[in-house]
Enzyme design. Structure first.
Site, PDB file in Angstrom:
ATOM      1  NE  ARG A   1      -2.510  -2.188  11.209  1.00  0.00           N
ATOM      2  CZ  ARG A   1      -3.415  -0.961  11.006  1.00  0.00           C
ATOM      3  NH1 ARG A   1      -4.341  -0.999  11.631  1.00  0.00           N
ATOM      4  NH2 ARG A   1      -3.139   0.049  10.347  1.00  0.00           N
TER       5      ARG A   1
ATOM      6  NE  ARG B   1      -1.704   5.357   8.878  1.00  0.00           N
ATOM      7  CZ  ARG B   1      -3.164   5.198   8.599  1.00  0.00           C
ATOM      8  NH1 ARG B   1      -3.561   4.706   7.472  1.00  0.00           N
ATOM      9  NH2 ARG B   1      -3.932   5.359   9.583  1.00  0.00           N
TER      10      ARG B   1
ATOM     11  CB  SER C   1     -11.633  -3.719   7.732  1.00  0.00           C
ATOM     12  OG  SER C   1     -12.701  -2.965   7.381  1.00  0.00           O
TER      13      SER C   1
ATOM     14  NE  ARG D   1      -3.712  -2.369   2.284  1.00  0.00           N
ATOM     15  CZ  ARG D   1      -4.724  -2.720   3.141  1.00  0.00           C
ATOM     16  NH1 ARG D   1      -4.937  -1.974   4.187  1.00  0.00           N
ATOM     17  NH2 ARG D   1      -5.307  -3.775   2.969  1.00  0.00           N
TER      18      ARG D   1
ATOM     19  CD  GLU E   1      -8.894  -1.230  10.059  1.00  0.00           C
ATOM     20  OE1 GLU E   1      -8.890  -1.991   9.082  1.00  0.00           O
ATOM     21  OE2 GLU E   1      -8.713  -0.036   9.769  1.00  0.00           O
TER      22      GLU E   1
END
Length: 425
Positions: free
Chosen positions: A389, A276, A351, A261, A348
């Site tokens: 994560r 991130r 999702s 990403r 988070e």
């Protein structure tokens, strides 16, 4: 994409649904395109009808031995106009298609109203955050003490927002992915798949709008290929341009892949640590379902992701995203947020979204129902979980005062019996 028939038959309902998520629908533009389409379509059909009638007249004249040249000339002129109208209609259909493909999905009625993540609603939570009797460290400091997370080397070879894992921490990262795959295949009934890490533009446009979100992806220079931001991209495309046998539904797939990403627009956010980054590993779970079962399938998929957190004994909460925070393609999304003591907050880790027929229409993914009618399937996917994560959560929740980290019981078999990661001497 949305069903254009919904816009044509009940535009006010579509506009109201899009307004709930803060999207301003350009009614004037749509009505202008539609009126022009109707005009061109009506004129084309009129010309085609006239041409067909004259063609029959030519046959009759020739059958009687009479001169048909004048009528043939008129038919030729009509043919030119029909061709011009068909070309114009095709170009207009492309404009309409582009307009509709730029519209986000309509949130389901039960999705709460809201503008930002602050308006998301907690559905449930599991586990109690551990009470520490020593100063808690975040995963960066815990990993550094173990000699297992190296941001400096990653920066040297790749730049910011990358990391290198070493030794027992790298092994723990691998073990997490193995546990997830085992649970989803053996306990939850998913079929494991291995997929390409690059997709073409057409495939990238099925899960969401490539035109809108291309800056979030890494493009391969000089090639029609993009690095995948999640295994959702290749896996959802399994059914693109297909008519699936209804008896096969639901299809359930799980894939472990790296994710790439660009993090466009995230300047200054989460610059410390592994939260991130540009590259991370994830186990993705995907379901292809019949429309009447998709809501139930979505709930089951969320529970599958939650089961991993429960097996690892990590406290978490389940949030339903509000209309303003729901992604472009989603009709309803749950976020799983794991407790991170180093940050003193829930963050988070998964999702899980129900897209209804939105992705399927973009990719022409269909099935034939019992009445023989072909209609779009519904798609659902989620992280089951993000491995990096999850590693962060384990390092922070299982840290000890001496700098070591206890290995969660569920991971010990995948760690060769290792129960503790010791601080580097």
């Amino acid at each position: 994409m949305l069903d254009i028939q919904l816009l044509r038959k009940d535009l006010p309902a579509a506009v109201a649904g899009l307004k709930r998520r803060g999207f301003a629908f350009d009614e004037a533009a749509f009505r202008s395109l539609e009126e022009e389409r109707k005009r061109l379509q009506s004129r084309t059909e009129e010309l085609q009808g006239k041409r067909n009638a004259l063609s029959k007249q030519i046959g009759m004249l020739k059958g009687k031995g009479e001169d048909a040249s004048a009528v043939m000339k008129e038919v030729g002129g009509l043919g030119d106009e029909v061709k011009a109208n068909e070309t114009a209609l095709g170009a207009l259909q492309e404009k309409l298609n582009a307009f509709v493909r730029g519209l986000p999905n309509i949130p389901r009625p039960e999705v709460p109203e809201g503008k930002t993540s602050d308006d998301n609603v907690e559905v449930r939570r599991w586990g109690e955050p551990r009470k520490f009797d020593f100063a808690v460290k975040d995963h960066v400091d815990v990993g550094a003490a173990l000699g297992g997370i190296d941001f400096e080397t990653a920066a040297k070879i790749s730049g910011a927002r990358f990391y290198v894992l070493k030794g027992p921490v790298a092994r723990l990262h691998r073990a997490i992915g193995q546990l997830m795959l085992q649970m989803h295949t053996e306990e939850h009934g998913y079929t494991e798949v291995y997929v390409p890490y690059m997709v073409n533009a057409k495939a990238a446009d099925m899960p969401t709008s490539l035109a809108k979100f291309h800056e979030d992806l890494f493009k391969i220079e000089g090639r029609d290929l993009y690095l995948i931001p999640t295994a959702e991209y290749p896996v959802t495309n399994f059914v693109a341009d297909e008519i699936v046998d209804a008896k096969q539904l639901p299809l359930k797939f799980v894939a472990h892949s790296p994710c790439f990403r660009s993090e466009a627009g995230s300047y200054g956010k989460d610059t410390r640590g592994m939260i991130r980054v540009h590259q991370f590993d994830k186990v993705e779970i995907v379901r292809i379902a019949r429309p009447e079962t998709s809501a139930e399938q979505h709930e089951e998929l969320v529970r599958n992701a939650e089961a991993v957190l429960q097996r690892l004994e990590l406290p978490y909460r389940t949030m339903i995203l509000c209309t303003g925070d729901t992604g472009f393609a989603s009709a309803k999304t749950y976020d799983l947020e794991v407790w991170l003591p180093g940050q003193g907050a829930y963050r988070e880790i998964s999702s899980c979204s129900l897209f209804e027929a939105f992705q399927a229409r973009r990719g022409q993914a269909r099935y034939r129902n019992e009445q023989g009618k072909v209609e779009p399937v519904h798609t659902i996917n989620g992280s089951g979980l993000a491995i990096g994560r999850t590693l962060v959560a384990i390092l922070e929740n299982y840290q000890e005062a001496d700098g070591s980290v206890t290995v969660p019981k569920a991971l010990v078999p995948f760690m060769g019996g290792v129960t503790r990661l010791a601080r580097k001497a």
